[in-house]
Design an enzyme around this catalytic site. Sequence first.
Site, PDB file in Angstrom:
ATOM      1  N   LYS A  54      -3.727   3.384   3.835  1.00 56.62           N
ATOM      2  CA  LYS A  54      -4.391   2.196   4.386  1.00 56.62           C
ATOM      3  C   LYS A  54      -4.251   2.133   5.905  1.00 56.62           C
ATOM      4  CE  LYS A  54      -1.885  -0.562   1.672  1.00 56.62           C
ATOM      5  NZ  LYS A  54      -1.148   0.294   0.704  1.00 56.62           N
ATOM      6  N   PHE A  94       6.509  11.392   5.149  1.00 57.68           N
ATOM      7  CA  PHE A  94       7.839  11.950   4.829  1.00 57.68           C
ATOM      8  C   PHE A  94       8.485  11.159   3.682  1.00 57.68           C
ATOM      9  CE2 PHE A  94      12.336  11.037   6.588  1.00 57.68           C
ATOM     10  CZ  PHE A  94      12.972  11.951   5.756  1.00 57.68           C
ATOM     11  N   ASP A  99       9.730  10.243  -1.994  1.00 58.61           N
ATOM     12  CA  ASP A  99       9.838   9.138  -2.955  1.00 58.61           C
ATOM     13  C   ASP A  99       9.136   9.501  -4.268  1.00 58.61           C
ATOM     14  OD1 ASP A  99      10.305   6.151  -3.611  1.00 58.61           O
ATOM     15  OD2 ASP A  99       8.131   6.371  -3.861  1.00 58.61           O
ATOM     16  N   ASP A 103      10.876   9.323  -7.779  1.00 57.20           N
ATOM     17  CA  ASP A 103      10.374   8.362  -8.777  1.00 57.20           C
ATOM     18  C   ASP A 103       9.580   9.036  -9.891  1.00 57.20           C
ATOM     19  OD1 ASP A 103      11.511   6.341  -7.314  1.00 57.20           O
ATOM     20  OD2 ASP A 103       9.642   5.616  -6.413  1.00 57.20           O
ATOM     21  N   ARG A 108      -0.935   9.495  -6.064  1.00 56.24           N
ATOM     22  CA  ARG A 108      -0.709   8.789  -4.796  1.00 56.24           C
ATOM     23  C   ARG A 108      -2.020   8.852  -4.014  1.00 56.24           C
ATOM     24  NH1 ARG A 108       2.725   5.566  -2.501  1.00 56.24           N
ATOM     25  NH2 ARG A 108       4.499   6.638  -3.439  1.00 56.24           N
ATOM     26  N   ASP A 170      17.912   1.311  -4.261  1.00 54.95           N
ATOM     27  CA  ASP A 170      16.797   1.328  -5.226  1.00 54.95           C
ATOM     28  C   ASP A 170      17.111   2.329  -6.348  1.00 54.95           C
ATOM     29  OD1 ASP A 170      13.393   1.133  -5.378  1.00 54.95           O
ATOM     30  OD2 ASP A 170      14.274   3.003  -6.097  1.00 54.95           O
ATOM     31  N   LYS A 196      14.414  -0.813   2.077  1.00 51.71           N
ATOM     32  CA  LYS A 196      13.565   0.358   1.798  1.00 51.71           C
ATOM     33  C   LYS A 196      12.172   0.227   2.402  1.00 51.71           C
ATOM     34  CE  LYS A 196      11.499  -0.559  -2.752  1.00 51.71           C
ATOM     35  NZ  LYS A 196      11.150  -0.037  -4.070  1.00 51.71           N
ATOM     36  N   PHE A 235       5.497  -8.064   1.376  1.00 54.26           N
ATOM     37  CA  PHE A 235       4.683  -6.867   1.146  1.00 54.26           C
ATOM     38  C   PHE A 235       5.228  -6.038  -0.023  1.00 54.26           C
ATOM     39  CE2 PHE A 235       3.850  -2.334   2.010  1.00 54.26           C
ATOM     40  CZ  PHE A 235       2.489  -2.325   2.231  1.00 54.26           C
ATOM     41  N   ASP A 239       3.812  -4.949  -3.696  1.00 55.84           N
ATOM     42  CA  ASP A 239       3.839  -3.574  -4.217  1.00 55.84           C
ATOM     43  C   ASP A 239       4.388  -3.558  -5.647  1.00 55.84           C
ATOM     44  OD1 ASP A 239       3.807  -0.471  -3.371  1.00 55.84           O
ATOM     45  OD2 ASP A 239       5.637  -0.850  -4.499  1.00 55.84           O
ATOM     46  N   ASP A 240       5.456  -4.318  -5.867  1.00 53.38           N
ATOM     47  CA  ASP A 240       6.059  -4.383  -7.208  1.00 53.38           C
ATOM     48  C   ASP A 240       5.089  -5.024  -8.203  1.00 53.38           C
ATOM     49  OD1 ASP A 240       8.318  -3.352  -6.025  1.00 53.38           O
ATOM     50  OD2 ASP A 240       9.605  -5.075  -6.450  1.00 53.38           O
TER      51      ASP A 240
HETATM   52  C1  GPP Z   1       8.680   1.947  -1.450  1.00 50.08           C
HETATM   53  O1  GPP Z   1       9.175   2.167  -2.730  1.00 50.08           O
HETATM   54  C2  GPP Z   1       9.634   2.537  -0.488  1.00 50.08           C
HETATM   55  C3  GPP Z   1       9.481   3.748   0.069  1.00 50.08           C
HETATM   56  C4  GPP Z   1       8.276   4.556  -0.223  1.00 50.08           C
HETATM   57  C5  GPP Z   1      10.523   4.305   0.981  1.00 50.08           C
HETATM   58  C6  GPP Z   1      11.102   5.564   0.426  1.00 50.08           C
HETATM   59  C7  GPP Z   1      12.272   5.963   1.229  1.00 50.08           C
HETATM   60  C8  GPP Z   1      12.794   7.200   1.317  1.00 50.08           C
HETATM   61  C9  GPP Z   1      13.958   7.409   2.187  1.00 50.08           C
HETATM   62  C10 GPP Z   1      12.232   8.356   0.589  1.00 50.08           C
HETATM   63  P1  GPP Z   1       8.253   2.435  -3.999  1.00 50.08           P
HETATM   64  O2  GPP Z   1       8.821   3.573  -4.742  1.00 50.08           O
HETATM   65  O3  GPP Z   1       8.006   1.158  -4.716  1.00 50.08           O
HETATM   66  O4  GPP Z   1       6.840   2.900  -3.362  1.00 50.08           O
HETATM   67  P2  GPP Z   1       5.599   3.347  -4.220  1.00 50.08           P
HETATM   68  O5  GPP Z   1       5.253   2.220  -5.158  1.00 50.08           O
HETATM   69  O6  GPP Z   1       4.504   3.544  -3.192  1.00 50.08           O
HETATM   70  O7  GPP Z   1       5.982   4.610  -4.920  1.00 50.08           O
HETATM   71 MG    MG Z   2       6.264   0.601  -5.829  1.00 52.04          MG
HETATM   72 MG    MG Z   3       7.772   5.240  -5.615  1.00 47.50          MG
HETATM   73 MG    MG Z   4      10.666   4.484  -4.866  1.00 51.59          MG
END
Ligand code: GPP
Ligand code: MG
Ligand code: MG
Ligand code: MG
Length: 354
Positions: A54, A94, A99, A103, A108, A170, A196, A235, A239-240
């Site tokens: 975005k 990065f 991530d 995860d 993505r 996290d 994070k 924000f 996302d959650d």
């Molecule tokens: C969002 O978490 C946070 C990040 C992408 C920071 C990651 C930090 C690192 C040092 C690797 P998220 O997992 O909820 O994001 P998304 O939903 O986009 O996967």
């Molecule tokens: Mg997320």
């Molecule tokens: Mg993630």
């Molecule tokens: Mg994550």
Amino acid sequence: MATKEAKAAARARFEGVFDQIADELLAYTKGEGMPPEAVKWYKDSLYYNVPGGKLNRGLSVVDTLEILKGAALTEDEYFRAALLGWCIELLQGFFLVSDDLMDASITRRGQPCWYRQKHVGNIAINDSFMLEAAIYHLLKKHFRQEKYYVDLLELFHETTFQTTLGQLIDLITADEHHVDLSKFSLEKHHLIVVYKTAFYSFYLPVALAMRVHGIQDEDAYKAALNILIPMGEYFQVQDDYLDAYAPPEVLGKIGTDILDNKCSWNVNIALKYGTPEQRKILDDNYGKKDAESEARVKAIYSQEPISIPERFEKYEKESHERLTGLINNIDEEKTGLKRDVFTSFLDKVYKRTK
Ligand code: GPP
Ligand code: MG
Ligand code: MG
Ligand code: MG
């Protein structure tokens, strides 16, 4: 607020700078005698992982500098602000590449996660380091002579450290082998999301532009932080929420928070407001690696009295009011800040759907 056309034009101009940045990085790798396949690998990684998002963070550096200056930027000022914006987008690349590995994510930005391509796999770890390294190469090349060069370096280093702390909590709060929902709380969630996400996504873009503009008063940075950290928290709650509720084709990614046993806003709301029967369903199904368990959790999320969609709508409205209040309280004269910096950032993310 800027019109749709003006926003599209601002985005196109910003995107136009990326080719030059990529060319500089690739010229460096060639100059170091790297073989053509290595140069191509880096090019593919840069284009796959950096420009397709975005761009809120990157664009906010340019917008903030322009608002602080109170007039259009010169070509040179624009280029340098855009370059810093792209440095945040490199930082974001990065973080996202690594991530997604941590995860176990699937998609993505509407495409398979970088690591999930057959030829990439764990090489993605090194690719993520190379995206980070690009930041310091570019900063040195373009800002070494500036008085504020060290301030820029410190901002990137400190926010990276904060982000990794957030990522650590996290991950260790989401133990995949021992699901124990009693370890979750909204207080823990607050700490996770501030570290994070909020520092690098909200404070960093504004603080970089403030440094370039020549603001040195530490109180001004504190004042900015006081608004941008709650904005970043809002924000990440979005996302959650979107992880469970947005259609993946709109969001560009498939949510994994329930499967991954994440201490997300949704599950904390469910734990806080759910009945004992609903809690039992959560205990039995959260963090399990199968689609049926995930579907059972999602069904509970929308049931009364948990009612996540309604509670989220209320949270979103109240957050907007709270943030607007904080923005209105800024003393522009004392801090040298402009309220518009923050309203412009808030407008970019309020009621987002992706
Ligand atoms: C969002 O978490 C946070 C990040 C992408 C920071 C990651 C930090 C690192 C040092 C690797 P998220 O997992 O909820 O994001 P998304 O939903 O986009 O996967
Ligand atoms: Mg997320
Ligand atoms: Mg993630
Ligand atoms: Mg994550």
